[in-house]
Every structure is written in C-alpha cells, then in structure tokens.
Design a protein around this motif. Structure first.
Motif, PDB file in Angstrom:
ATOM      1  N   ASP A  23      -3.333  -5.785   7.374  1.00  0.00           N
ATOM      2  CA  ASP A  23      -4.256  -6.052   6.263  1.00  0.00           C
ATOM      3  C   ASP A  23      -5.634  -5.589   6.713  1.00  0.00           C
ATOM      4  O   ASP A  23      -6.239  -6.193   7.616  1.00  0.00           O
ATOM      5  CB  ASP A  23      -4.273  -7.548   5.946  1.00  0.00           C
ATOM      6  CG  ASP A  23      -5.214  -7.889   4.789  1.00  0.00           C
ATOM      7  OD1 ASP A  23      -5.935  -6.987   4.321  1.00  0.00           O
ATOM      8  OD2 ASP A  23      -5.238  -9.066   4.371  1.00  0.00           O
ATOM      9  N   PRO A  24      -6.157  -4.495   6.156  1.00  0.00           N
ATOM     10  CA  PRO A  24      -7.418  -3.920   6.663  1.00  0.00           C
ATOM     11  C   PRO A  24      -8.658  -4.741   6.328  1.00  0.00           C
ATOM     12  O   PRO A  24      -9.756  -4.375   6.739  1.00  0.00           O
ATOM     13  CB  PRO A  24      -7.460  -2.548   5.979  1.00  0.00           C
ATOM     14  CG  PRO A  24      -6.669  -2.729   4.724  1.00  0.00           C
ATOM     15  CD  PRO A  24      -5.593  -3.713   5.045  1.00  0.00           C
ATOM     16  N   SER A  25      -8.522  -5.830   5.591  1.00  0.00           N
ATOM     17  CA  SER A  25      -9.702  -6.591   5.166  1.00  0.00           C
ATOM     18  C   SER A  25     -10.387  -7.302   6.334  1.00  0.00           C
ATOM     19  O   SER A  25     -11.576  -7.583   6.280  1.00  0.00           O
ATOM     20  CB  SER A  25      -9.318  -7.614   4.091  1.00  0.00           C
ATOM     21  OG  SER A  25      -8.385  -8.566   4.611  1.00  0.00           O
ATOM     22  N   LEU A  26      -9.628  -7.601   7.411  1.00  0.00           N
ATOM     23  CA  LEU A  26     -10.177  -8.272   8.595  1.00  0.00           C
ATOM     24  C   LEU A  26      -9.571  -7.666   9.853  1.00  0.00           C
ATOM     25  O   LEU A  26      -8.429  -7.175   9.827  1.00  0.00           O
ATOM     26  CB  LEU A  26      -9.858  -9.776   8.563  1.00  0.00           C
ATOM     27  CG  LEU A  26     -10.679 -10.671   7.637  1.00  0.00           C
ATOM     28  CD1 LEU A  26     -10.092 -12.080   7.655  1.00  0.00           C
ATOM     29  CD2 LEU A  26     -12.153 -10.702   8.015  1.00  0.00           C
ATOM     30  N   PRO A  27     -10.307  -7.689  10.979  1.00  0.00           N
ATOM     31  CA  PRO A  27      -9.714  -7.197  12.234  1.00  0.00           C
ATOM     32  C   PRO A  27      -8.483  -8.028  12.615  1.00  0.00           C
ATOM     33  O   PRO A  27      -8.481  -9.253  12.450  1.00  0.00           O
ATOM     34  CB  PRO A  27     -10.850  -7.389  13.260  1.00  0.00           C
ATOM     35  CG  PRO A  27     -12.100  -7.466  12.441  1.00  0.00           C
ATOM     36  CD  PRO A  27     -11.716  -8.098  11.147  1.00  0.00           C
ATOM     37  N   ASN A  28      -7.475  -7.359  13.094  1.00  0.00           N
ATOM     38  CA  ASN A  28      -6.245  -8.021  13.544  1.00  0.00           C
ATOM     39  C   ASN A  28      -5.633  -8.910  12.454  1.00  0.00           C
ATOM     40  O   ASN A  28      -5.075  -9.968  12.744  1.00  0.00           O
ATOM     41  CB  ASN A  28      -6.510  -8.858  14.806  1.00  0.00           C
ATOM     42  CG  ASN A  28      -6.921  -8.004  15.988  1.00  0.00           C
ATOM     43  OD1 ASN A  28      -6.381  -6.918  16.200  1.00  0.00           O
ATOM     44  ND2 ASN A  28      -7.901  -8.481  16.742  1.00  0.00           N
ATOM     45  N   SER A  29      -5.779  -8.447  11.198  1.00  0.00           N
ATOM     46  CA  SER A  29      -5.216  -9.213  10.076  1.00  0.00           C
ATOM     47  C   SER A  29      -3.921  -8.573   9.609  1.00  0.00           C
ATOM     48  O   SER A  29      -3.740  -7.347   9.670  1.00  0.00           O
ATOM     49  CB  SER A  29      -6.208  -9.249   8.905  1.00  0.00           C
ATOM     50  OG  SER A  29      -7.047 -10.351   9.010  1.00  0.00           O
ATOM     51  N   TYR A  30      -3.051  -9.437   9.087  1.00  0.00           N
ATOM     52  CA  TYR A  30      -1.736  -8.978   8.655  1.00  0.00           C
ATOM     53  C   TYR A  30      -1.349  -9.726   7.371  1.00  0.00           C
ATOM     54  O   TYR A  30      -1.913 -10.772   7.046  1.00  0.00           O
ATOM     55  CB  TYR A  30      -0.687  -9.238   9.743  1.00  0.00           C
ATOM     56  CG  TYR A  30      -1.030  -8.594  11.066  1.00  0.00           C
ATOM     57  CD1 TYR A  30      -0.595  -7.318  11.366  1.00  0.00           C
ATOM     58  CD2 TYR A  30      -1.809  -9.279  12.009  1.00  0.00           C
ATOM     59  CE1 TYR A  30      -0.913  -6.723  12.586  1.00  0.00           C
ATOM     60  CE2 TYR A  30      -2.136  -8.694  13.222  1.00  0.00           C
ATOM     61  CZ  TYR A  30      -1.689  -7.418  13.502  1.00  0.00           C
ATOM     62  OH  TYR A  30      -2.011  -6.829  14.697  1.00  0.00           O
ATOM     63  N   LYS A  31      -0.371  -9.154   6.683  1.00  0.00           N
ATOM     64  CA  LYS A  31       0.148  -9.816   5.495  1.00  0.00           C
ATOM     65  C   LYS A  31       1.648  -9.612   5.424  1.00  0.00           C
ATOM     66  O   LYS A  31       2.198  -8.646   5.981  1.00  0.00           O
ATOM     67  CB  LYS A  31      -0.517  -9.291   4.219  1.00  0.00           C
ATOM     68  CG  LYS A  31      -0.342  -7.802   3.979  1.00  0.00           C
ATOM     69  CD  LYS A  31      -1.106  -7.379   2.723  1.00  0.00           C
ATOM     70  CE  LYS A  31      -0.979  -5.870   2.491  1.00  0.00           C
ATOM     71  NZ  LYS A  31      -1.707  -5.446   1.253  1.00  0.00           N
ATOM     72  N   LEU A  32       2.304 -10.530   4.744  1.00  0.00           N
ATOM     73  CA  LEU A  32       3.754 -10.467   4.589  1.00  0.00           C
ATOM     74  C   LEU A  32       4.110  -9.701   3.329  1.00  0.00           C
ATOM     75  O   LEU A  32       3.483  -9.889   2.271  1.00  0.00           O
ATOM     76  CB  LEU A  32       4.342 -11.876   4.515  1.00  0.00           C
ATOM     77  CG  LEU A  32       4.670 -12.591   5.837  1.00  0.00           C
ATOM     78  CD1 LEU A  32       3.408 -12.758   6.690  1.00  0.00           C
ATOM     79  CD2 LEU A  32       5.295 -13.958   5.553  1.00  0.00           C
ATOM     80  N   GLN A  33       5.108  -8.821   3.457  1.00  0.00           N
ATOM     81  CA  GLN A  33       5.603  -8.056   2.311  1.00  0.00           C
ATOM     82  C   GLN A  33       7.127  -8.086   2.303  1.00  0.00           C
ATOM     83  O   GLN A  33       7.766  -8.224   3.342  1.00  0.00           O
ATOM     84  CB  GLN A  33       5.119  -6.600   2.363  1.00  0.00           C
ATOM     85  CG  GLN A  33       3.644  -6.419   2.095  1.00  0.00           C
ATOM     86  CD  GLN A  33       3.266  -4.947   1.990  1.00  0.00           C
ATOM     87  OE1 GLN A  33       3.848  -4.083   2.653  1.00  0.00           O
ATOM     88  NE2 GLN A  33       2.288  -4.655   1.150  1.00  0.00           N
ATOM     89  N   THR A  34       7.681  -7.925   1.102  1.00  0.00           N
ATOM     90  CA  THR A  34       9.135  -7.849   0.973  1.00  0.00           C
ATOM     91  C   THR A  34       9.612  -6.494   1.488  1.00  0.00           C
ATOM     92  O   THR A  34       8.830  -5.560   1.706  1.00  0.00           O
ATOM     93  CB  THR A  34       9.566  -8.012  -0.490  1.00  0.00           C
ATOM     94  OG1 THR A  34       9.072  -6.905  -1.253  1.00  0.00           O
ATOM     95  CG2 THR A  34       9.020  -9.310  -1.078  1.00  0.00           C
ATOM     96  N   THR A  35      10.906  -6.385   1.675  1.00  0.00           N
ATOM     97  CA  THR A  35      11.495  -5.116   2.135  1.00  0.00           C
ATOM     98  C   THR A  35      11.863  -4.202   0.966  1.00  0.00           C
ATOM     99  O   THR A  35      12.501  -3.161   1.163  1.00  0.00           O
ATOM    100  CB  THR A  35      12.755  -5.405   2.968  1.00  0.00           C
ATOM    101  OG1 THR A  35      13.670  -6.182   2.179  1.00  0.00           O
ATOM    102  CG2 THR A  35      12.391  -6.156   4.238  1.00  0.00           C
ATOM    103  N   ALA A  36      11.478  -4.593  -0.251  1.00  0.00           N
ATOM    104  CA  ALA A  36      11.783  -3.775  -1.428  1.00  0.00           C
ATOM    105  C   ALA A  36      11.009  -2.463  -1.372  1.00  0.00           C
ATOM    106  O   ALA A  36      10.063  -2.296  -0.600  1.00  0.00           O
ATOM    107  CB  ALA A  36      11.434  -4.546  -2.698  1.00  0.00           C
ATOM    108  N   VAL A  37      11.420  -1.516  -2.197  1.00  0.00           N
ATOM    109  CA  VAL A  37      10.717  -0.232  -2.312  1.00  0.00           C
ATOM    110  C   VAL A  37      10.256  -0.080  -3.760  1.00  0.00           C
ATOM    111  O   VAL A  37      11.094   0.020  -4.656  1.00  0.00           O
ATOM    112  CB  VAL A  37      11.622   0.948  -1.912  1.00  0.00           C
ATOM    113  CG1 VAL A  37      10.863   2.265  -2.053  1.00  0.00           C
ATOM    114  CG2 VAL A  37      12.124   0.764  -0.489  1.00  0.00           C
TER     115      VAL A  37
END
Length: 591
Positions: free
Chosen positions: A442-456
């Motif tokens: 997640d580029p909004s914060l350093p060392n930030s991440y977000k969860l996403q589904t495996t869908a396409v």
C-alpha cells in the motif's frame, strides 16, 4: 357629351389617386406598427366605349387593396423566431446554474477541501478536542453549502415551473386571439377569398401567429374559407377556425414539484403531451432545461451527498472513538434516496454532535509478538473494502452493510511471511473471515500493506497494516479486535483512512472534488454551447426578419415618392375635371 366623358374620366382618376394617397398615408402612419404589412392598390381601366373609329377609354377603377405579403418569408420568420426563443430561454436558464455552481464562495468543493483540511489537522493530534470540534464545524459548513446549493436549484425548478404555467396561459390567450380574428375575418369576407380582404385583421392574425411561435413551435394551414388552423407538436390541433383546444397544466404524479402540459378535456382532465412534442419555442426551452440540465445537476449534487455521507459514515463506524467505543454516523444516512438522488442534497445534514464521537482509532490491534529479526506490526486498521467502493460507484449506488466487513465478528487474523523474495499471505477467522488473501504493498505509507482477494482483478478485502521494517521469511503476525472501552487516543489509523477519502474514487469513479469539477465543466459546456446556438439563432432571426421586412414592410422613401406621384396624379385629374367643366360650359353657351 365630350365634356361629360372627360369629366367622368377625370373624376375616376381623381378617386383612384385619392384612394392611393389614403393607402400610402396609412402605410406611413403604421410604419412602426408590429406586424403591419405594406399595402397597395390595384386598378384597372374601365370598359372602353366604341366610338365607331375606335374604342375610347372611360377612366379607371380601383379594384382592390392588397398586402405586400410573402407567405414563404413570413414562415421563415416564424421558424426562426421559434428557434431563437428556444435557445434564448435555454441560455438564460443555464446561466443561472452555471453562475451558481461555479461561484467559489458558494461551491461545496471549497467546503469539502476545508473539511478534509480539518481532518488533516486532527491527524497531528487525534486526542485534541478543539480539533475534533473543528472537524464537526467544517462538516456543518459543508452541509450548509450543499443544502444551500440545492435550495437554489429548487428555486430554479420552481421558477421554471412557474414560467411553464405562465407560458401555457399566454399560448391559450394567443390561440383565443387567433380564433377571434378568424371569426372577424370570416364575417368581413363571408368566406370569399376572391373578394376584398380586411388587411389589418390579416396582419393582426399573422402577428399573433408570430407571437405564438415565440412561445411554442406552431404550424399554420390556411383553409378554403380563409381561416387559420394552427397545430403544435407533431400535428396536435390548437386552433381550428373559431374552436380552441385549451392547453393546461397539472402536477406530475411522479414528481409533484413539476408540472405536466397537455390538452384540457371537457371533463376537466388533462391529456398529457410528452415533452418531446413541445420541444421548441420558450415552452420547449423551459421544459428541456427543467428536465435535463436542471435535474441532471440536482442528481449529481445529490449523488455527491449520498456517496460522501455513506463512505464517511461507514469508515467512522469501523473505528473507535475518544472513549474507546465503536464510531457512529457523522452525516445523515441518505442511502434510501439512491434511486432518486435529486432529493438527497436537500437532506444532507450532520447528525454527530459530540466531537468525542469522531472515530480516530482503529478497531483492530496487533496481538502477540512477531518472531525473527525484530520487525513488528506497528499498526493495523480497517478500510473501505473494494466491493463497497464498487457499490458506491454503481448507478444508482448500492451500500454493503458494515455487518459484512471482515473486521465485524473477527476473532483473529494471521499474516505469514515466506519465500524468497518474501511474500505474505493472510487469513481471517470470524464471521466474515476467509483466506488465504494476498498481501500487497500500500503506497500510502512506508512499509504499508493491504489484503486483497486472489480474484482477477483482485479486490481489496478491507484491512491494512504497517510494519516497522521489511518482513522476513518465517515471520508471523497476529491481529485481534480492539476491545471496547480501550482508549487509544494516539492511534490515528482510522482517522487517516477518513482523511484518505478525499483522493479516493468514491463517486462515479472520481474523487469528490474532481466529480464536482466535472459537474461544473458539464454545465459550463452546455451553457457555452447554448450561447453559441443562441447567437446563431438570433442571427438567423435577424436575417429572416430583414428579408421579410424588405419584401413586406413599409419603405418610407418609396412611400414618399408614391405620395408625390399620387399627388401629381390627383392635381392632373383635377385639371382634367376643370377643363371638362370649362368645355361643357362653352358648349352650353354656344347653344
């Protein structure tokens, strides 16, 4: 008998010259009379008398008084008048919206900026009650701007409907006038189109038709008895001889604030005419403005209010407030108006009164200790899930309940780092849990991440977190639900998500301010286009009017020359009579 013949000839010429002078004088007197058509006399020589050696003329008779009327040019003026009136009305009405929404002192866009500015200030010290109060004050200012803009749009709507009703009354009055003139003209001519015609009444009728075309596009058919039949729309009869089919208005059952237009039936009911049949003249301009540009702006402003309140309320309810309780709604819930957004902006309001209710803290919290190199989870938060954002961008917008958010009913979340290069996956336990989910940057914060589904394509799950550094393979991070009553005044993780909504595409796949700017641009483009069309239509009207005036109007120079000509004719005929009298007297004296 010679003198008598000359006397009769001179007298006929004298009468013809006198009649011509009367017609020319009447033209000059009516040079500024609206709709007046220049008149002229026609004359013919009397039947000559056979004198044995040839036929001698017996003088002249005035046969008729005609109008310099050109039906083709008159129809061109009527058509040009209808178009000019339509675009003039459109331009005037659109200018009202354009001036209002483009005015920065009234613009909700500025208020949105101020609201998020107050949010940004609060992120620096989430526990500050004055800053929290300022957020609510800016929210109230935003609500005032949106409801004020809506009030002005409603006033425009009321004004348009009032003008529509007034225009219908004026159309009926002109229709009655045309029918009355049909009757007067018929009485004057007895229905005989080959006899003398009451030119002044004909002019008045044509002028009434021109005025009617200013209000609504009308076509005219001249009947065999000389009466006009007037049609509007696609051939609906408005006037037939002396009969008028009255127009009327009634409240629109689907939108009582608007009026519908139609023909009044004998039982006082209304046969409603679709707006598409009344798409010209002032009436067409008003209907088109009210049912297109105006309602479009009302819908857009309402959609902005609906999506803004929904997204802010949803995110605030995901967080924890000053007292460690789940956040509540900041704005009035407008989701029930999603299918009728034109009514939403007027009901946009702040329902939060306690600044402590602003949910700055996250409803999630890291639990346990991550093993390995000392990299820890420094924060975790709930966000708008991708399906919620997609619902907001639908038409009409839809709203997934917060009860479906993964943090609702969450009993635990585990994030595992593995592989080389290191990747992370996550699973959520609880009522709305699942997984494994992809963990992406997640580029909004350093060392930030977000969860996403495996869908396409992948969809955001609605959970994000931040680490103190780069994860190492084999590390595991655990997350739990923040316990109610736990004060986390320094945790601004949920507040940061509220603030981030300023730049998220939450309405028509645009940010709030971009959406409002596109609304302003759309109205501006419509206004500019209408102004250009209005300018062209006015030029066409001026040209058509000039052409008709050149062919049918009074030319003072020509009339001045005619006065001299007919005066000379009158004087010459008077001299003929004088000579005839002298000759006749001489003959009598000789006898």
């Amino acid at each position: 008998m010679v003198g008598v013949d000359i006397f009769g000839i001179g007298l006929s010429g004298l009468n013809a010259a006198q009649n011509a002078l009367s017609v020319s004088s009447n033209n000059i007197a009516n040079v500024n009379t609206p709709g007046y058509t220049a008149q002229y006399i026609t004359q013919a020589g009397r039947i000559p008398q056979n004198a044995g050696f040839g036929f001698l003329g017996q003088g002249v008779d005035v046969t008729s008084v005609q109008r310099s009327y050109n039906q083709f040019l008159a129809t061109q003026v009527q058509t040009a008048q209808t178009n000019s009136s339509y675009y003039t009305t459109q331009s005037q009405q659109l200018a009202q919206i354009n001036n209002m929404i483009a005015d920065t002192t009234q613009s909700p866009s500025v208020a949105i900026q101020d609201f998020f500015g107050a949010m940004q200030t609060l992120t620096q010290q989430p526990s500050s009650l004055p800053s929290r109060q300022n957020v609510l004050s800016m929210a109230q200012a935003l609500a005032t701007k949106i409801t004020s803009a809506n009030s002005q749009l409603v006033q425009m709507q009321q004004g348009a409907n009032g003008q529509i009703s007034t225009t219908v009354q004026s159309i009926n009055a002109l229709a009655q006038q045309i029918a009355g003139l049909n009757q007067q003209i018929g009485s004057s001519t007895g229905g005989n189109q080959n006899g003398p015609q009451p030119n002044t009444l004909l002019d008045q009728r044509d002028q009434a038709v021109l005025q009617l075309n200013q209000l609504v596009g009308a076509s005219v058919t001249k009947q065999s008895d000389g009466s006009y039949s007037v049609y509007i729309g696609s051939g609906q009869s408005l006037v037939s001889g002396t009969i008028v089919n009255q127009l009327g208005t009634q409240a629109d059952p689907s939108n009582p604030a608007n009026v519908q237009v139609g023909f009044t039936n004998p039982n006082n009911t209304l046969t409603v005419l679709p707006d598409s049949l009344l798409s010209s003249g002032q009436l067409g301009g008003l209907l088109n403005f009210r049912d297109n540009a105006l309602v479009q702006t009302q819908n857009q402003l309402g959609t902005l209010a609906i999506n803004f309140s929904a997204a802010m309320n949803y995110q605030n309810q995901l967080g924890m407030d000053y007292n460690g309780q789940p956040g509540g709604a900041i704005f009035k819930d407008l989701s029930a108006l999603a299918a009728n957004p034109q009514y939403a902006a007027g009901q946009f309001a702040v329902v939060m009164s306690d600044p402590k209710s602003v949910a700055a803290a996250s409803n999630l919290v890291p639990t346990g200790t991550a093993g390995g190199t000392g990299v820890t989870m420094s924060g975790v938060w709930s966000t708008l899930p991708g399906n919620y954002s997609a619902g907001l961008n639908a038409t009409p917008p839809t709203f997934a309940p917060i009860a479906q958010h993964p943090s609702t009913g969450l009993t635990g979340m585990t994030i595992t780092a593995a592989g080389n290069p290191v990747t992370m996956t996550a699973t959520i336990a609880g009522a709305n849990g699942g997984g494994p989910y992809k963990v992406t940057v997640d580029p909004s914060l350093p060392n930030s991440y977000k969860l996403q589904t495996t869908a396409v394509p992948p969809v955001d799950v609605g959970v994000g977190f931040q680490l103190s550094g780069a994860p190492v393979a084999g590390q595991t991070f655990s997350v739990g639900k923040q316990a109610a009553g736990t004060q986390s005044l320094g945790d601004g993780n949920n507040l940061r998500q509220l603030t981030a909504q300023q730049n998220q595409q939450l309405v028509n796949n645009q940010s709030y301010q971009t959406y409002y700017s596109s609304m302003v641009a759309s109205v501006g483009n419509q206004t500019n286009t209408s102004n250009l069309q209005n300018t062209a239509a006015q030029k066409s009207l001026e040209q058509a009017t000039t052409n008709n005036s050149n062919a049918s109007g009074v030319n003072l120079d020509q009339e001045a020359a005619s006065l001299i000509k007919y005066q000379q004719s009158y004087q010459a005929c008077s001299k003929v009579i004088q000579i005839a009298q002298s000759t006749f007297s001489s003959i009598l004296n000789m006898m």
